[in-house]
Design an enzyme around this catalytic site. Sequence first.
Site, PDB file in Angstrom:
ATOM      1  N   THR A 101       0.803  -1.222   0.000  1.00 25.05           N
ATOM      2  CA  THR A 101       0.000   0.000   0.000  1.00 25.05           C
ATOM      3  C   THR A 101       0.834   1.270   0.000  1.00 25.05           C
ATOM      4  O   THR A 101       0.616   2.174  -0.814  1.00 25.05           O
ATOM      5  CB  THR A 101      -0.950  -0.009   1.212  1.00 25.05           C
ATOM      6  OG1 THR A 101      -1.849  -1.114   1.074  1.00 25.05           O
ATOM      7  CG2 THR A 101      -1.742   1.279   1.303  1.00 25.05           C
ATOM      8  N   ASN A 129       5.235  -0.776   3.831  1.00 25.91           N
ATOM      9  CA  ASN A 129       4.373  -0.160   4.839  1.00 25.91           C
ATOM     10  C   ASN A 129       5.161   0.086   6.123  1.00 25.91           C
ATOM     11  O   ASN A 129       5.040   1.132   6.756  1.00 25.91           O
ATOM     12  CB  ASN A 129       3.170  -1.053   5.139  1.00 25.91           C
ATOM     13  CG  ASN A 129       2.241  -1.185   3.957  1.00 25.91           C
ATOM     14  OD1 ASN A 129       2.193  -0.322   3.084  1.00 25.91           O
ATOM     15  ND2 ASN A 129       1.495  -2.279   3.901  1.00 25.91           N
ATOM     16  N   LYS A 183      -7.085   5.030   5.404  1.00 25.99           N
ATOM     17  CA  LYS A 183      -5.775   4.732   5.990  1.00 25.99           C
ATOM     18  C   LYS A 183      -4.923   5.986   6.014  1.00 25.99           C
ATOM     19  O   LYS A 183      -4.970   6.796   5.083  1.00 25.99           O
ATOM     20  CB  LYS A 183      -5.046   3.667   5.163  1.00 25.99           C
ATOM     21  CG  LYS A 183      -5.748   2.329   5.071  1.00 25.99           C
ATOM     22  CD  LYS A 183      -4.937   1.375   4.204  1.00 25.99           C
ATOM     23  CE  LYS A 183      -5.598   0.027   4.059  1.00 25.99           C
ATOM     24  NZ  LYS A 183      -4.804  -0.902   3.204  1.00 25.99           N
ATOM     25  N   ASP A 184      -4.081   6.111   7.035  1.00 26.31           N
ATOM     26  CA  ASP A 184      -3.212   7.290   7.107  1.00 26.31           C
ATOM     27  C   ASP A 184      -2.304   7.378   5.885  1.00 26.31           C
ATOM     28  O   ASP A 184      -2.172   8.440   5.266  1.00 26.31           O
ATOM     29  CB  ASP A 184      -2.404   7.304   8.409  1.00 26.31           C
ATOM     30  CG  ASP A 184      -1.690   5.990   8.712  1.00 26.31           C
ATOM     31  OD1 ASP A 184      -1.430   5.206   7.780  1.00 26.31           O
ATOM     32  OD2 ASP A 184      -1.386   5.746   9.897  1.00 26.31           O
ATOM     33  N   ARG A 185      -1.687   6.265   5.489  1.00 25.38           N
ATOM     34  CA  ARG A 185      -0.767   6.305   4.354  1.00 25.38           C
ATOM     35  C   ARG A 185      -1.480   6.595   3.046  1.00 25.38           C
ATOM     36  O   ARG A 185      -0.897   7.176   2.130  1.00 25.38           O
ATOM     37  CB  ARG A 185       0.022   5.007   4.264  1.00 25.38           C
ATOM     38  CG  ARG A 185      -0.809   3.725   4.242  1.00 25.38           C
ATOM     39  CD  ARG A 185       0.108   2.509   4.441  1.00 25.38           C
ATOM     40  NE  ARG A 185      -0.599   1.229   4.410  1.00 25.38           N
ATOM     41  CZ  ARG A 185      -1.092   0.605   5.470  1.00 25.38           C
ATOM     42  NH1 ARG A 185      -0.985   1.175   6.668  1.00 25.38           N
ATOM     43  NH2 ARG A 185      -1.679  -0.567   5.361  1.00 25.38           N
TER      44      ARG A 185
END
Length: 558
Positions: free
Chosen positions: A88, A109, A170-172
């Site tokens: 991701t 990640n 998601k933060d990313r």
Amino acid sequence: MAQVPLRSPLPHGASAALLLTLGLLSACASPPATPAKPKLLVFMVVDGLPMRQVLGYRDQLQPDGFRRFLDQGAWFANAHYGHAHTVTAAGHATMLTGAYPQRSGIISNEWVDPKTRGQVYNTMDADYQYIGNPTAPLAGTSPRMLLAETVGDVLRSADPAAKVIGISGKDRGAILPAGHKGTAYMYMGESGQFASSTYYMQSHPAWVQRFNAAKPADAFFGKSWSPVLPEAAYARSVPDGQPWQSNAGNGNRLPAVLGAGMDGPGPRFYGNILPSPYGDELTLAFARAAIEGEALGADASPDILSVSLSSHDYVNHAFGPESRLSHDHVLQLDRHLQAFFQYLDAKLGKGNYMAMLTADHGFADTPEWARTQGRDTARLPGAQLLAFANAGLGKTFGDGPWVTQLSAMGLLFDEALIAARGLRPADVYAEAKRVMLQMPDVAAAYTPDELAGQEPGAPLLEQMRKSWHPERAAPVQVIMKEGRLFGSRPVGSSHGTPYAYDTHVPILAWGPAWVGRGEVAQRVEVADIAPTLAGILGLRVPAQAQGKPLPLPLQRQP
């Protein structure tokens, strides 16, 4: 001297016709006018969506969801990631920088720092905290780890009035596309809110406060995730309730009721929203609030809205892309996209925005199901790889352990032990490669000298080079054979390999004035997106970009 008689004037109608003809010829001879920049670039990511799923359900899609791109836009049938470790964060870092992990620094990640041996998360930054929500250790709060600039960074440097906003479950998925100069908002699984961090601001704007105060996540409590089509429509997919499908969270059968067995909304319920169609619905509701609250696309400065929809990744991890649950989730998402595009049409006007959609990686089929189809597949725990490596190295160099940890796709060594035994690290690395190649499940292994080299290599080496950052990645990189699912998951599926099932993703674009219309069959890469969007926005290409502009159908049309 005799006068030359004047020509008789043409009749009025003939003169008008001639002028019209001349005007048309003049227009045809002139180059077409360059369209104005889109007022809003809507950049969309469907986390964990292989291209084969988009095309596999094409006959069941709505007319204005994914099919807006396939029927009315430009789409690339052979789009891939060029790097090996397809996860991701690496994917989200590549999209709008055009830089592979070897330049972006986002190699996975999470990974282990080769020097300190501390755990690293791709968007961690202990100097900043979530606004109004608890911040766990290693939580993603800033883009500090990203070593490349994005298209949005270039845009805001050129035009500070432009807005760049990233939104994701998601933060990313929010932070990396938003870049260093944008603003990121991410879903908080404990509260059901969307929050930013103190890297971007000290307090939320009023529109975010209003959105969270309305508690929109609570509206999904007790709602049922039911199939959108009759049972016969899913005959091409694997039925629910298989032993290799995760039964945690919302269970592994449809219909599934969110919050079943719970007294009311709470952290467990809010976490279970993401692995359902309602996670994407909630994310798109926040995207609408951002468009309204920030007046995106409303002035002369072009804006960028990045929306990464996380739910499909959770669904595919739990059940596999071959499952009916994943099949239905694509159809549910398709309906949410259609509603969102129709909102954009009404809010901004079709000629004022363009949309592009991709994915951060593809997905392998679940090994247990793939074996029923006659394929050679297996689950490969990391502990098995470590044990094999140390057993082989022990035969050559004596008792270890020599390999202490796995980091992303690599082996980390006990460098102090290597020095104490008077060995050269390069010799140990070379022997580790030899040992790894003896493991039946390993396809390739590479040493630092090979990874840092410039001479052309085999396809797997070239892909691994693009994933390897010399200061962040482990020295010896290992690639499993095709069909191997590396990791500790006992059920469901995953990704992370250089094979087509993980690299082949959609690149879909809509905006007739800027991209044209039609299918493009030639191979392209996700790294090509950033140079393409920079050109459409009239910007320089991000400095670390390695891609090239996409061959848009518009360039082939008269």
